[in-house]
Each structure stands twice: as C-alpha cells, then as structure tokens.
Design a protein around this motif. Structure first.
Motif, PDB file in Angstrom:
ATOM      1  N   ARG A 296      14.315 -20.322  11.281  1.00 30.99           N
ATOM      2  CA  ARG A 296      13.056 -20.880  10.798  1.00 30.99           C
ATOM      3  C   ARG A 296      12.654 -22.042  11.724  1.00 30.99           C
ATOM      4  O   ARG A 296      13.495 -22.901  12.060  1.00 30.99           O
ATOM      5  CB  ARG A 296      13.203 -21.420   9.366  1.00 30.99           C
ATOM      6  CG  ARG A 296      13.474 -20.344   8.344  1.00 30.99           C
ATOM      7  CD  ARG A 296      12.191 -19.591   8.019  1.00 30.99           C
ATOM      8  NE  ARG A 296      12.396 -18.665   6.929  1.00 30.99           N
ATOM      9  CZ  ARG A 296      12.822 -17.415   7.060  1.00 30.99           C
ATOM     10  NH1 ARG A 296      13.094 -16.939   8.259  1.00 30.99           N
ATOM     11  NH2 ARG A 296      12.964 -16.626   6.018  1.00 30.99           N
TER      12      ARG A 296
ATOM     13  N   MET B 100       3.633 -26.475   5.519  1.00 29.06           N
ATOM     14  CA  MET B 100       3.092 -25.123   5.664  1.00 29.06           C
ATOM     15  C   MET B 100       4.222 -24.108   5.783  1.00 29.06           C
ATOM     16  O   MET B 100       4.151 -23.014   5.215  1.00 29.06           O
ATOM     17  CB  MET B 100       2.179 -25.067   6.888  1.00 29.06           C
ATOM     18  CG  MET B 100       1.538 -23.698   7.109  1.00 29.06           C
ATOM     19  SD  MET B 100       0.567 -23.148   5.667  1.00 29.06           S
ATOM     20  CE  MET B 100      -0.792 -24.328   5.774  1.00 29.06           C
ATOM     21  N   GLN B 101       5.266 -24.488   6.537  1.00 23.57           N
ATOM     22  CA  GLN B 101       6.387 -23.567   6.673  1.00 23.57           C
ATOM     23  C   GLN B 101       7.091 -23.362   5.334  1.00 23.57           C
ATOM     24  O   GLN B 101       7.518 -22.250   5.000  1.00 23.57           O
ATOM     25  CB  GLN B 101       7.391 -24.115   7.697  1.00 23.57           C
ATOM     26  CG  GLN B 101       8.563 -23.167   7.975  1.00 23.57           C
ATOM     27  CD  GLN B 101       8.092 -21.838   8.516  1.00 23.57           C
ATOM     28  OE1 GLN B 101       7.222 -21.770   9.372  1.00 23.57           O
ATOM     29  NE2 GLN B 101       8.669 -20.758   7.992  1.00 23.57           N
TER      30      GLN B 101
ATOM     31  N   LEU C   1       5.666 -23.510   2.409  1.00 20.75           N
ATOM     32  CA  LEU C   1       4.798 -22.635   1.633  1.00 20.75           C
ATOM     33  C   LEU C   1       4.922 -21.186   2.105  1.00 20.75           C
ATOM     34  O   LEU C   1       4.966 -20.259   1.292  1.00 20.75           O
ATOM     35  CB  LEU C   1       3.352 -23.116   1.747  1.00 20.75           C
ATOM     36  CG  LEU C   1       2.303 -22.358   0.920  1.00 20.75           C
ATOM     37  CD1 LEU C   1       2.622 -22.471  -0.565  1.00 20.75           C
ATOM     38  CD2 LEU C   1       0.905 -22.887   1.222  1.00 20.75           C
ATOM     39  N   CYS C   2       4.985 -21.001   3.412  1.00 25.88           N
ATOM     40  CA  CYS C   2       5.132 -19.645   3.956  1.00 25.88           C
ATOM     41  C   CYS C   2       6.467 -19.037   3.550  1.00 25.88           C
ATOM     42  O   CYS C   2       6.551 -17.839   3.238  1.00 25.88           O
ATOM     43  CB  CYS C   2       5.012 -19.673   5.472  1.00 25.88           C
ATOM     44  SG  CYS C   2       3.338 -20.006   6.073  1.00 25.88           S
ATOM     45  N   ASP C   3       7.513 -19.848   3.544  1.00 21.55           N
ATOM     46  CA  ASP C   3       8.825 -19.346   3.123  1.00 21.55           C
ATOM     47  C   ASP C   3       8.799 -18.907   1.663  1.00 21.55           C
ATOM     48  O   ASP C   3       9.381 -17.877   1.295  1.00 21.55           O
ATOM     49  CB  ASP C   3       9.887 -20.424   3.317  1.00 21.55           C
ATOM     50  CG  ASP C   3      10.257 -20.607   4.783  1.00 21.55           C
ATOM     51  OD1 ASP C   3       9.880 -19.738   5.605  1.00 21.55           O
ATOM     52  OD2 ASP C   3      10.897 -21.617   5.115  1.00 21.55           O
TER      53      ASP C   3
ATOM     54  N   ALA D 268       6.153 -17.880  -0.008  1.00 22.30           N
ATOM     55  CA  ALA D 268       5.370 -16.640  -0.088  1.00 22.30           C
ATOM     56  C   ALA D 268       6.175 -15.459   0.431  1.00 22.30           C
ATOM     57  O   ALA D 268       6.135 -14.358  -0.140  1.00 22.30           O
ATOM     58  CB  ALA D 268       4.078 -16.793   0.709  1.00 22.30           C
ATOM     59  N   ARG D 269       6.938 -15.679   1.511  1.00 21.53           N
ATOM     60  CA  ARG D 269       7.754 -14.600   2.072  1.00 21.53           C
ATOM     61  C   ARG D 269       8.854 -14.191   1.092  1.00 21.53           C
ATOM     62  O   ARG D 269       9.160 -13.001   0.945  1.00 21.53           O
ATOM     63  CB  ARG D 269       8.361 -15.056   3.396  1.00 21.53           C
ATOM     64  CG  ARG D 269       9.092 -13.940   4.147  1.00 21.53           C
ATOM     65  CD  ARG D 269       9.673 -14.447   5.461  1.00 21.53           C
ATOM     66  NE  ARG D 269       8.624 -14.834   6.398  1.00 21.53           N
ATOM     67  CZ  ARG D 269       8.353 -16.091   6.747  1.00 21.53           C
ATOM     68  NH1 ARG D 269       9.052 -17.092   6.215  1.00 21.53           N
ATOM     69  NH2 ARG D 269       7.411 -16.366   7.595  1.00 21.53           N
TER      70      ARG D 269
ATOM     71  N   TYR E 160       7.244 -12.139  -1.640  1.00 17.45           N
ATOM     72  CA  TYR E 160       6.942 -10.800  -1.097  1.00 17.45           C
ATOM     73  C   TYR E 160       8.213  -9.963  -1.017  1.00 17.45           C
ATOM     74  O   TYR E 160       8.229  -8.783  -1.396  1.00 17.45           O
ATOM     75  CB  TYR E 160       6.302 -10.949   0.277  1.00 17.45           C
ATOM     76  CG  TYR E 160       6.379  -9.701   1.130  1.00 17.45           C
ATOM     77  CD1 TYR E 160       5.526  -8.623   0.906  1.00 17.45           C
ATOM     78  CD2 TYR E 160       7.311  -9.605   2.171  1.00 17.45           C
ATOM     79  CE1 TYR E 160       5.594  -7.488   1.685  1.00 17.45           C
ATOM     80  CE2 TYR E 160       7.393  -8.476   2.949  1.00 17.45           C
ATOM     81  CZ  TYR E 160       6.542  -7.411   2.708  1.00 17.45           C
ATOM     82  OH  TYR E 160       6.626  -6.284   3.475  1.00 17.45           O
TER      83      TYR E 160
END
Length: 808
Positions: free
Chosen positions: A388, A399-400, A402-404, A406-407, A410
């Motif tokens: 990461r 942001m990272q 938040l992306c983690d 969301a990932r 998913y």
C-alpha cells in the motif's frame, strides 16, 4: 500448526454429515490411525508429507472430539414412556424468556421431576417450554425472569422438528443448545399448581441472562411503540426476536442482515475503544502517585481491558458464532502481546476457528459460521502481503484509507457470492450500496448511541435510544427503497458441488493481485453458478409433500409448470407453513413463480400459509372453495372457484377436479371439509388423488358419481387419516399402491387413527408419514418411447438426509 487446526475443523465438519455416530470398533481404529499420523507428522523429513499427516491428525482428532461431545449430549434422553404425560418439574428459568402473541417461551433447567403417580424420574437437565395464554379465561402466564425457581406442571415430548429440503434443522439446534426435550406448561391461575419457589437462584448464567433481561426491559420501556425497537435491542443484547418479519425481509433483500445483531465489527469497535481509553489513562497515571506503567506496561493493560470488554459484550450477545470468532481472535492477540510472541493473522484466525469448534462442534451447521470466517479469510486474501502506498512519515493518506475500506467492502461482497448462493440460493445486488451506507452508520453512530442509552441514567438514556432509533428509521427508508427494485435480489437454485467449485475458483481469480493475467475471466467461471436453472421432470410429473406438521402442502411439478396444493398451517401470527417451509424450499430450488395455487378449503391447517406465499412470489391464479370475501381471494391476482368437471393439461399431465359440485356451495351450514377441492393428477399409467379433508359423505358421493375417475397410484389420505374418512369402499375404489399421511408429530387429533392405518395396511397400501419420513418426494415417471410404461419412485428426506441427531 495451521494445517493441524484446519484438519481439526474438517474432522468436526465431517462428523456432522454422518447418519450415525462411530461405534467402539470404529473409534478404536481411528485412534490407531491418529497415532500413526502423529508419528508420520513428527518423523518424516518431507515437508509436504508432514503437512498431510498433520491435516490427517487434526481431522481424526476433530472427528473423535465431536463424536465424544455428541455422545455425551445425546445420552440425555426423554423416556418414550413419559411423552405426553403430565409431569411435575422443579427447576430454574435458564434463559431470557420471550413473550410472543400467544404466550411465553423459555428454557428450563430441571432440578427434580416426578411422574403422574409421584414417582421420581430422570429427565434431561434442560428442556424448552412454552406457556400459552388462555383467551377464554382471559389469563396469561406470569412474567418470568432468569434465575427464578419454579414448580411447573408440564407435558414433554422428544426433540422433533419439520424436515424439509432447504429448511431449518430444529433438532440440530436443540442439540446444540443442550435441550433434549420440548413441551408446554399446563394450566394458568392459582389453581394450576404452578408456583414460583424462589425469586433468584445464583449462577453465572442467571447473572448474565438477568443483566440481558434488565437491559431489554429498560430499552423496551424507552422505545415503547417504536417500530425499530427490536433492532436497537438486537444491537445491544443480540436478541433479534422482536424484529418483525417485514423488516427482516427488507434487511435480507438489501444484504445488511449481518449488521442487525452484535457483529464482529461492533465487538472490535467496543474492544478497541476500551483498550484505547485504558491505555491513555494508564500512560497518564505515570504523572500521578499511582505510576501504573511501572507495574504493568500500558499496552498489556490495554489488551486486557479490550479483551474484558469484548467478553462482556459477547456474553450480552448470547455467545453467537460471529461474536465468538471475534472474541477468540482478540484473546489470541492479547495472549501474544502478553507473552511477547508475534502472531500472524492467519494463525489467529485458525486458532479462533479451532476454539469455536472445540466448544461448539455444531457451529458448522449454521450459515453464520461460514459467512463469518469466510469474510475474514477473503479480507486476508486481498490484503496480506499486498503493498500500500504510504506518506513520507510512514502513514497512509486519508484518501488511501478510504480506498482501502472501499476495496475491502468490494472484496467481501464479491468473495462471498459463491458461498451465499450455496447457503441461501440468492444474493443481494443492492448489497454494496446498502452496506456502504449502513456499515458506518450502524457501527459508528447507531451502536454507540444504543450502548450508551442502555446504561445511561434517565432521561438521558431515553434521548440516546430515541436518537439511535431515528437513525435506524432513516436508514430503513433507504433500504425499503432499494429492496423495492425488481432486480434487488438474484435468485438461483442451490448449486451442485462442481458449480460451487468453479465459482470459488472464479472468485479467487477475480480478486487476485494486480498483474494477475485476465482477472475478468473469473466472471466467466461464475456463469454456471448464476445461470443455474431449477430442475424439473422431463416426462410425467413430480409431487413433493412437505413436512409442515399437522396440515397439507404439496407441490406438483411438470416439465414447465408448477401447482401448489394447500399451504400448510399457521403456527403463530408471524410464522406459518408458507414462510417457514414452502418459501425456503422454493428459494432452495430457485423457483420464483407458481403457475397456480389451490387452497382446498378454509381450515387454518390448509390455508394458513397462503398469504405468505402470495406476498413473496408471483402466482398465476388461485383456485379454492373459500368464501367470496376471504382475504386470500382478495390478494390473488386471479381466482376461480373449484368445481367438479374442471380440467386442464400441462406438458402431457392431466389435472381433473373431482369435487366439490356446484350444489355443495348452496348447502347451508356445510362444513369447510365437505367443500375440499379434490383433484386427480395423471400421466400415462400413473396418477395421484389429492383429497384434502373430504369425509365419508363426500367419499360416498364420489363413489356414486364418478367411480371410474377414482383409481390412483398414490392417495393423499383424506383428512390426514381421521376416523371420519378413508372408508373401506373408498379405498377399494381408489386402490392406491401408496398413501401419504401429512400429520404433525404427536398431534392432538392422534392422526392418523390406528384403525385407519390398519385399514390401509390390510389392503397392502404402503403408508408414508411426514412426521416419520419428513418431506416426501414422489416421481411419476413416464417413458416417452413407451407411452404405456410408467412408475413411481419414492424419496423421503429423513432417509436420504438422515443425521445422527434425528429421532426415530
């Protein structure tokens, strides 16, 4: 170590598929095999051989351990001779009683038991009891509380539940709970003989259940009249029994049912909060006289506080599998910190898995076990070892982060698709959006407010609880909107093993690390799973007689059509044969539409589940003998009255209505039984007569009016084998090879009557009983190449899917 623990889990799971427990000889052979595997695991040089030997050692150990516990619990049996007798029990209320519309349900720890003659009896140590209201006398059971000692007059029966494909295994649940008998309390009021002997008998279980009861009463009072009070209660103490069926339907269709309980995320949040608080205070105590860090490092104190908080929360949750898994993982991490060892995440997960099954080998039988551990396994698969990007100071950007998140969401959504289809036969397509909103809202707002409100002093507690309820109500508006979409849920039949294996491979391919070639190809491996279609008889027809207890419900299938004949009884205002048996079976098969539904007459054991079925799936038309203003007729999209002479053909299968005649509807005071829709289904040389609840007068009418239409290969025994039906002349005219009796276990009508069963036996008619055989499947096969060749094959659920805990 991990291979040994995974083998242990596999061995425990293998035992739960067995029809019988291993005998002494088998156990001895397994012990010898265990010793050989242990020797190989210790002495072989080859790594792969050692791993296989450890897996084998773990599997044998798990199998024997689960068998030992099962033998211990099954040893407690209710003697057959005392079933149905009025007994006197002295004992303690052992759990949090549940008040439903017709009475109370609770577990009872038996201390002493006497028979009708006053003789002492040895009974199971824990039983499940119901205490019903008496509407005529306007009496209700008294309020019960955990830890109270009572003397009760009861009638008991051995563990027994409905046995249907895709249905809930009540007998397995009773075994897991240590409940080896069920029954009801007899009588209400001061003359009943039921007496409270002590207000509280101390035990750890009574203390925990008492606290749960106090919290439930407190929250119920603060949220009186609020629709989602049951959701708030479930988030605090894990008691989901006050959540309505309509709300569960919305939660299931949107895929957020896992949040409407004490989930692993909630426990981790609470444990982390307490750990952070203790660590902060512990460190700051260094500047006081206490100087606690000199006595114990702050990290160790925080780990201890977090584990203790998790334990308390899990106890309040009723010790469910997801909660157990989280508690054990937190405990393993705390032990690793205290002992100075580095614990990998996979080791922690495998240890938690083994501890859960060590304490509860039957956990593998429930979807929550598989979903809980699989979700964590998927997260590990997509996160461990994958780099990461970080900032210069070594931290991740917002942001990272938040992306983690969301990932991860998913990955869990995609990763659980094959397993969800295997367990439930459906997946929620709106789940990602619903969970994206629900997870942060429930976890970081609703749950903290509910927890704080449950213990805060009044009036602050009411304000906090009402705030939590308002947030749930706003979330419910979104969920109801999402669940209303026609494609909110994708349904398919429960897949075959090879379909699931392909889907699992596709999931691993799809979630593989970046750089893995053509990850999108994983979706192609999902196609057999997603496009799986319900099976149907190619020729002839199939009849499934459900085990609904005392009532009728049968599904008739041809190559491209389906007809439901009767819908089972109504058990409670929120539960009936439709919601508890028929709909789970249809989901299991991937059936989303019925061409027709026949409700033979208005008796509640035949029409009780009709509204549930009509509410859930599309039904082409409804036929019945009901009164014109009946609620079922009002809800049907199209209705026709059953009349003798009606007939139609589906896929070469002929349906003929034999009863009732038009004149019967004009007879004043005619009992509903006498108007039962009676239909004959035939194809080639085989047929089945579905006779509903017709009695001797109607049988006589059929004999005189259309004797040539009566001969049938299989007969649904009229009126469940009552003494008012199945007359000798009628049986001689029908001349069936097989008779199906749909009856409840130890039903109060004593159906089928002994003399009626004898009447069938004298004619060498094979009798099948739903209370003994479970769901009964009859395949009426017709050869396309030889039109005159036909046969009936019989399959009973309790024979094909027998497990060692199933009673006789």
């Amino acid at each position: 170590m991990r291979s040994l623990l995974l083998g242990f889990a596999a061995g425990v799971g293998l035992l739960q598929t067995r029809a019988a427990l291993p005998g002494a000889v088998q156990a001895a052979l397994l012990l010898i095999a265990l010793m050989l595997a242990a020797v190989v695991a210790c002495r072989m040089q080859r790594a792969s051989t050692r791993v296989l030997a450890r897996i084998a050692s773990g599997a044998i150990t798990g199998f024997l351990w689960a068998a030992l516990l099962a033998t211990h619990y099954l040893a407690e049996e209710l003697p057959v001779a005392v079933e149905g007798q009025e007994l006197t029990l002295t004992g303690v209320v052992a759990n949090l009683p549940y008040r439903f519309e017709r009475g109370l349900r609770f577990h009872f720890a038996v201390e002493q038991a006497t028979g009708p003659d006053g003789s002492a009896l040895t009974l199971p140590s824990r039983v499940a009891l119901s205490w019903y209201d008496d509407p005529r006398a306007q009496l209700s059971p008294p309020a019960l509380h955990p830890g109270e000692r009572w003397r009760l007059s009861v009638k008991l029966k051995r563990p027994h539940g409905n046995a249907n494909p895709g249905g809930f295994d009540y007998e397995a649940w009773l075994l897991e709970q240590g409940l080896r008998a069920t029954g009801s309390v007899r009588g209400l009021g001061p003359d009943s003989g039921n007496r409270r002997l002590a207000a509280f008998v101390f035990s750890p279980t009574a203390m925990v259940e008492g606290c749960r009861g106090w919290l439930r009463e407190r929250m119920a009072a603060a949220l009186a009249g609020q629709r989602y009070a049951g959701v708030i209660i479930a988030l605090v103490i894990g008691d989901q029994r006050d959540i309505g069926q309509d709300d569960w339907k919305v939660f299931t269709r949107t895929g957020i049912g896992h949040l409407v309980s004490i989930s692993g995320l909630h426990i981790t949040m609470v444990a982390g909060l307490f750990a952070a608080l203790v660590q902060a205070l512990w460190r700051r105590s260094f500047y006081t006289r206490a100087q606690l860090p000199l006595l114990l490092p702050a990290q160790k104190a925080a780990a201890l506080a977090g584990t203790a908080a998790a334990l308390v929360y899990v106890l309040l949750a009723g010790f469910g599998v997801p909660a157990q898994r989280t508690l054990y993982m937190i405990a393993v991490l705390a032990i690793a910190l205290w002992t100075g060892r580095i614990a990998s995440v996979s080791h922690v997960l495998c240890t938690a898995l083994a501890v859960v099954l060590l304490l509860d080998p039957w956990a593998v039988l429930w979807p929550g076990f598989w979903l809980s551990f699989s979700a964590v396994a998927v997260i590990l698969y997509v996160s461990v070892g994958r780099a990461r990007p970080v900032l210069q100071d070594g931290t991740a950007s917002r942001m990272q982060t938040l992306c983690d998140a969301a990932r991860t969401q998913y990955a869990v959504t995609v990763g659980l698709v094959p397993l969800t289809l295997l367990l439930f036969g459906q997946i929620s397509l709106v789940s990602p959006l619903a969970n994206a909103v629900a997870i942060p809202l429930v976890s970081f707002a609703v749950t903290p407010l509910a927890l704080a409100g449950s213990v805060a002093p009044a009036p602050l507690s009411a304000w906090l609880l009402l705030a939590a309820h308002w947030l749930v109500a706003q979330l419910a508006l979104l969920l109801e909107w999402l669940s209303g979409f026609a494609l909110a849920v994708w349904a398919a039949p429960i897949p075959a093993w090879w379909m699931f294996a392909l889907g699992l491979t596709g999931m691993l391919w799809l979630l593989a690390p970046r750089g893995w070639p053509a990850r999108w190809l994983g979706l192609l491996l999902w196609l057999p799973l997603l496009l799986n279609a319900p099976d149907a008889p190619e020729h002839g027809f199939r009849v499934t007689a459900f085990d609904v207890g005392q009532g009728n419900a049968l599904l008739v299938e041809t190559a491209s059509h389906r007809l439901l004949y009767d819908t089972g009884p109504a058990y409670t205002p929120d539960s009936d044969g439709g919601s508890r048996v028929i709909l789970p079976y249809l989901r299991y098969r991937g059936i989303s539409r019925l061409d027709a539904m026949l409700v033979s007459h208005s008796d509640i054991d035949h029409a009780g589940g009709a509204l549930s079925v009509l509410d859930e799936i599309d039904v082409g038309w409804v036929g019945s003998s009901l009164e014109p203003d009946h609620e079922i007729i009002n809800q049907a999209s199209r209705h026709s009255r059953c009349l003798a002479g009606q007939n139609w053909t589906w896929d070469g299968v002929r349906f003929e209505m034999l009863h009732p005649t038009p004149s019967i509807y004009d007879i004043p005071g005619q009992k509903p039984n006498g108007r039962s829709c009676t239909i004959r289904v035939s194809a080639g040389g085989v047929s089945m007569l579905l006779a509903g609840d017709i009695e001797a007068p109607q049988e006589s009418q059929l004999l005189s009016g259309m004797p040539q239409r009566l001969p049938s290969t299989v007969l649904l025994a009229p009126h469940h084998g009552s003494g008012t039906s199945s007359t000798p002349d009628f049986l001689d005219a029908v001349a069936p090879q097989i008779a199906v009796f749909q009856v409840g276990y130890r039903n109060r009508y004593r159906h089928p009557k002994a003399e009626v069963e004898q009447r069938y036996a004298l004619r060498q008619i094979r009798g099948l009983r739903s209370d003994r055989d479970g769901a009964i499947s009859l395949d009426f096969a017709q050869s396309p190449s030889e039109p005159g060749t036909a046969a009936v094959s019989v399959d009973t659920f309790r024979t094909r899917h027998r497990r060692y805990w199933h009673g006789d």
